[in-house]
Motif scaffolding. Structure first.
Motif: not given
Length: 210
Positions: A91-104
């Protein structure tokens, strides 16, 4: 995992980081002459500085790897159930993909209109590919931990270069050798601990150094 094996991973990771940074740095410099520590004519000096940067990136990758070993050991000790820890990593990995895109996306003005979706996508695909190769050498239970390590840990290690006063070239120069070093470390792990394909699983990564 013995201290001797950890020392081997330490210096070999440094060597790989230096080699990747040297090749990648020179390629970036000759495609973009504004990139480098000095002018493009000072190729020898730039090559030396890139190699030294690669050595430090290799050390940074090893620190992240050891931190994940420690985290994994603690998590498995606390939960006593590998399934729960594996699920949390997934779950953390999936969330991290979206979070990285949002932060970038928030750094779009300095990093361009494409990095905020290209970087998460490339890292995610690369992480899955590495995990699939890892599974072939160990077993299916290593898939999720490998994806977590390759994506989440790599992003955390590279975040200072992504969020600081930087540009696309600098991000590529930081993320690429980190990803390569982490790939090397994750593939070397089951070889150094002596796990066979039938015996290796995600719990292997939790073995403490002696």
């Amino acid at each position: 995992m013995t201290l001797r094996k950890l020392f081997f991973l330490f210096w070999s990771s440094m060597a790989i980081g230096a080699a990747v940074c040297l090749v990648l740095g020179l390629a970036l410099q000759f495609t973009d002459q504004s990139y480098g520590f000095l002018k493009v004519e000072e190729t020898g000096y730039n090559a030396l500085m890139m190699a030294i940067s690669g050595l430090m990136i290799g050390v940074f990758a090893m620190m992240g790897f050891f931190a994940y070993l420690t985290l994994n050991y603690i998590a498995l000790s606390m939960t006593r159930q590998k399934f729960m820890w594996t699920t949390l990593q997934g779950y953390t990995s999936v969330f991290a993909v979206a979070a990285l895109g949002y932060m970038l996306y928030g750094y779009k003005d300095k990093l361009g209109d494409w990095l905020y979706w290209v970087l998460p996508l490339v890292l995610a695909v690369g992480s899955v590919v590495v995990a699939m190769l890892k599974v072939k050498q160990t077993n299916r239970s290593g898939f999720v931990p490998t994806v977590f390590f390759m994506f989440v840990v790599t992003v955390l290690e590279a975040w200072p270069s992504i969020s600081g006063e930087t540009n696309v070239v600098s991000v590529i120069f930081m993320v690429t050798p980190l990803f390569v070093c982490n790939t090397y470390l994750i593939f070397m792990l089951h070889r150094l601990v002596g796990s066979s394909k039938q015996e290796a699983d995600s719990a292997t990564i939790a073995k403490p150094a002696s």
